[in-house]
Enzyme design. Sequence first.
Site, short mmCIF file in Angstrom:
data_model
loop_
_atom_site.label_atom_id
_atom_site.label_comp_id
_atom_site.label_asym_id
_atom_site.label_seq_id
_atom_site.Cartn_x
_atom_site.Cartn_y
_atom_site.Cartn_z
N ASP A 213 11.41 23.44 137.97
CA ASP A 213 11.02 24.78 138.42
C ASP A 213 10.76 24.80 139.93
O ASP A 213 10.12 23.90 140.47
CB ASP A 213 9.74 25.18 137.67
CG ASP A 213 9.37 26.62 137.89
OD1 ASP A 213 10.15 27.49 137.48
OD2 ASP A 213 8.30 26.90 138.47
N GLU A 269 15.84 4.53 135.17
CA GLU A 269 15.25 3.39 134.44
C GLU A 269 15.60 3.47 132.95
O GLU A 269 15.43 2.51 132.22
CB GLU A 269 13.71 3.43 134.53
CG GLU A 269 13.15 3.02 135.86
CD GLU A 269 11.67 3.44 135.98
OE1 GLU A 269 11.02 3.77 134.95
OE2 GLU A 269 11.17 3.45 137.12
C1 GLC Z 1 10.55 29.96 138.54
C2 GLC Z 1 10.59 30.41 137.11
C3 GLC Z 1 9.86 31.73 137.03
C4 GLC Z 1 8.43 31.50 137.45
C5 GLC Z 1 8.36 30.89 138.84
C6 GLC Z 1 6.99 30.33 139.13
O1 GLC Z 1 11.27 30.78 139.37
O2 GLC Z 1 11.91 30.48 136.66
O3 GLC Z 1 9.91 32.28 135.74
O4 GLC Z 1 7.73 32.72 137.45
O5 GLC Z 1 9.24 29.80 138.97
O6 GLC Z 1 6.77 29.18 138.36
#
Ligand code: GLC
Length: 564
Positions: A213, A269
């Site tokens: 993310d 790993e």
């Molecule tokens: C990313 C995710 C989104 C979230 C953001 C903060 O863009 O896809 O859904 O709100 O990160 O974590």
Amino acid sequence: MNDRDRPVDWWRDAVVYQVYPRSFADSDGDGIGDIPGLISRLDHLEDLGVDAIWISPFYSSPLHDGGYDVADYRSIDSRLGTLADVDELVAQAHARGMGVIMDIVPNHTSSDHPWFVEALASEPESAAWDRYIVREGKGADREVPPNNWRSVFHGRGWSHVRDVDGNPTGYWYLHLFDTTQPDLNWENPEVRAEFRDILRFWFDRGIDGFRIDVAHGLVKEEGLPDFDYSAEDDGVRQDMFDEDLAHSPFWDQDGVHDIYREWRRVADEYDPPRVFCGETWVPNPVRLARYQRPDELHTSFNFDYLMAGWDADRMRRSIDDTIAQHAAVGAPPTWVLSNHDVVRHRTRLAPGYDNQTRLTCEVDEQRGLARARAATLFTMALPGSMYLYQGEELGLPEVRDLDPADRHDPAWHRSGGTDGTRDGCRVPLPWFGGTPSYGFNSSDASWLPQPADWADLTVTAEKGIEGSTLEMYRSALRIRRAEDALGAGALAWLDTPEGVLAFSRPSDTSAVIVVLNLTDSPVHLPASWGTDVLVESGDEVAVLDDDGQEHLVIGGETAVWLRG
Ligand code: GLC
């Protein structure tokens, strides 16, 4: 993947299906989809023909941002299941030959995470606070935030650190997203060590990889300088999808690549090695490919293509740039048209859709469906891997008429209802039946209400029906798997009239020709391309030309794959 029959580099041309778990299937009727629900519907995904699933976060979370606010990276939200359920999910997916990719959220934790709770009970200059980005405010009373950074979800990007009585201390913590998502300090070795350990925790349980993310956001420019927002600040919206923002002091900093080199060593790993896909909102394919250098991430999302819209020139340019830049680092491109953060592509590509007035514009839904099917079919034939978002295989539209009171997106609330429309693509899936919940669960509870007119869009309504969107996806994925020419490999553009894109995917044994007609009129294809249709998104017909040779005519807003 633990399936020994799979090649180690399965990810190079995998079709990965994104599950948004709260909206997939709900086994206990509380209105929130869960892991047992997902397990119970794995047959659908096997039948669809995907190679792996990527599951949006299911960790313990207060759900202020749909689970992207993680309170504990090693436990499961009790509303979604247990660790034992995840083990069962991995076993059952692997038994079907499908990989399992989880979602890791390293840019920020939830404010409910024990580290942040500890920080709140500590002095601002303490080791506990050093895991986050905390600075003294400016101004006589330190009442002004340390810099001008804004939250992606609107409003300022800093909040007061308060003392135990709730009074501002003169210190501020950074949150590029919601106030409940404090940014971690990736300069702190403890943060780095903790995340390597989290990776191992899940890799040891047998998962095949992680989607990362906000992968481009972890490192901030030294000194945290102000950012010049004036270029794109029209007072309406600013967000991370904005190209100029990608050059900011908080996105796509060079230092972030060191973190992924460390992570790659951890993934390597394992036997077989585990894989990464970065969520990298960067301005162009040149910056994107840097994340896929051989000792970094295996793949990253290619949002440039997603943003290209229904525009032949932009699509072609994005495809060419993406392929060239990825070839330079030896990495496969990825392609994606929808996910849980963007308007579903059936609606986004429809005539009439306008990004500024997205909730109120009039959209031609039927042509939107035709375009979405055509764009999907065309995209599935591109070299590299493909990400699908749950429900697109049914042709689901964006739900744009949700009651404001039902909306959960934090950006909706922070922007006073002018932005943050991500709930409309997260409405629970319709499985069968004529009325909500359409088999999502056996109660009528649903964390987001489903529309009354989805009876024709359920899995059962489309299964086995010739020409349905579901059957088009199934056919295309079956052919993609069977044809040597598809998946990884070369692409050669073919000459076409304006508004039409066509390429050939050659292999040693056969070739596939792929055509996308973006115009709204029928187009005659050359006789040399043949008439042997493998799969189509809309109408097509073979006719005789003046020389008595057969050639194909495809309808407007249609794509076909032909045996080349
Ligand atoms: C990313 C995710 C989104 C979230 C953001 C903060 O863009 O896809 O859904 O709100 O990160 O974590």
